[in-house]
Motif scaffolding. Structure first.
Motif, PDB file in Angstrom:
ATOM      1  N   SER A  44       4.437   3.406  -1.379  1.00  0.00           N
ATOM      2  CA  SER A  44       5.385   3.519  -2.485  1.00  0.00           C
ATOM      3  C   SER A  44       6.783   3.171  -1.979  1.00  0.00           C
ATOM      4  CB  SER A  44       5.382   4.938  -3.060  1.00  0.00           C
ATOM      5  OG  SER A  44       5.979   5.837  -2.138  1.00  0.00           O
ATOM      6  N   ARG A  45       7.653   2.897  -2.910  1.00  0.00           N
ATOM      7  CA  ARG A  45       9.064   2.630  -2.585  1.00  0.00           C
ATOM      8  C   ARG A  45       9.641   3.800  -1.782  1.00  0.00           C
ATOM      9  NH1 ARG A  45      12.800  -0.642  -4.610  1.00  0.00           N
ATOM     10  NH2 ARG A  45      14.791  -0.038  -5.426  1.00  0.00           N
ATOM     11  N   THR A  81       3.379  -5.403  -5.826  1.00  0.00           N
ATOM     12  CA  THR A  81       4.436  -4.417  -6.030  1.00  0.00           C
ATOM     13  C   THR A  81       4.195  -3.253  -5.081  1.00  0.00           C
ATOM     14  OG1 THR A  81       3.190  -3.189  -7.695  1.00  0.00           O
ATOM     15  CG2 THR A  81       4.656  -4.934  -8.500  1.00  0.00           C
ATOM     16  N   PHE A  82       5.182  -2.386  -4.987  1.00  0.00           N
ATOM     17  CA  PHE A  82       4.994  -1.146  -4.247  1.00  0.00           C
ATOM     18  C   PHE A  82       3.954  -0.307  -4.983  1.00  0.00           C
ATOM     19  CE2 PHE A  82       9.425  -1.949  -2.780  1.00  0.00           C
ATOM     20  CZ  PHE A  82       9.166  -1.960  -1.424  1.00  0.00           C
ATOM     21  N   LYS A  83       3.238   0.536  -4.242  1.00  0.00           N
ATOM     22  CA  LYS A  83       2.291   1.464  -4.847  1.00  0.00           C
ATOM     23  C   LYS A  83       3.055   2.394  -5.787  1.00  0.00           C
ATOM     24  CE  LYS A  83       0.906   5.188  -2.641  1.00  0.00           C
ATOM     25  NZ  LYS A  83       0.344   6.051  -1.607  1.00  0.00           N
ATOM     26  N   GLN A  84       2.460   2.700  -6.913  1.00  0.00           N
ATOM     27  CA  GLN A  84       3.116   3.588  -7.888  1.00  0.00           C
ATOM     28  C   GLN A  84       2.853   5.030  -7.592  1.00  0.00           C
ATOM     29  OE1 GLN A  84       5.350   2.430 -10.141  1.00  0.00           O
ATOM     30  NE2 GLN A  84       4.977   0.509  -9.117  1.00  0.00           N
ATOM     31  N   LYS A 115       0.821  -1.214   0.000  1.00  0.00           N
ATOM     32  CA  LYS A 115       0.000   0.000   0.000  1.00  0.00           C
ATOM     33  C   LYS A 115       0.856   1.266   0.000  1.00  0.00           C
ATOM     34  CE  LYS A 115      -3.796  -2.235   2.416  1.00  0.00           C
ATOM     35  NZ  LYS A 115      -4.590  -2.279   3.652  1.00  0.00           N
ATOM     36  N   GLU A 133      10.941  -5.756  -2.123  1.00  0.00           N
ATOM     37  CA  GLU A 133      10.486  -5.773  -3.510  1.00  0.00           C
ATOM     38  C   GLU A 133      10.456  -7.197  -4.071  1.00  0.00           C
ATOM     39  OE1 GLU A 133      10.965  -2.550  -6.951  1.00  0.00           O
ATOM     40  OE2 GLU A 133      12.851  -3.296  -6.146  1.00  0.00           O
TER      41      GLU A 133
END
Length: 70
Positions: free
Chosen positions: A39-40, A67-70, A37, A58
Motif C-alpha cells: 500500500s501507499r 497501482t498501490f495495494k488498496q 504489492k 505512483e
C-alpha cells in the motif's frame, strides 16, 4: 547498506533517489510489480521513502497499468 553503494537505477524502478531505492532494496523490493504489492502507507513507512518518491512510484505504476495495494 550505505546509499553510496546503491545504484541510481534498479530493475524497472524509476529514479526516486538513493535513500528511497536503498529502503526498497532492504525491504526486498526490486521491481514495480513488487511495489504494487504494498500500500501507499506501507511504502511511506519505509525509512528513506518520502512523499516525492511515492508520487514518482505512483506515476510509474500507472504507466504500466498497476497501482498501490488498496
Amino acid at each position: 547498506m550505505s546509499t553510496r553503494d546503491v545504484p541510481e537505477r534498479v530493475g524497472d524502478l524509476p529514479r526516486i533517489g538513493r535513500p528511497a531505492t536503498s529502503a526498497l532494496l532492504l525491504a526486498g523490493i526490486a521491481s514495480l510489480a513488487e511495489v504494487a504489492k504494498l500500500s501507499r502507507a506501507e511504502v511511506l513507512s519505509l525509512h528513506g521513502v518520502g512523499p516525492k518518491a511515492v508520487r514518482i512510484l505512483e506515476v510509474a505504476l500507472a504507466e504500466i497499468g498497476l497501482t498501490f495495494k488498496q
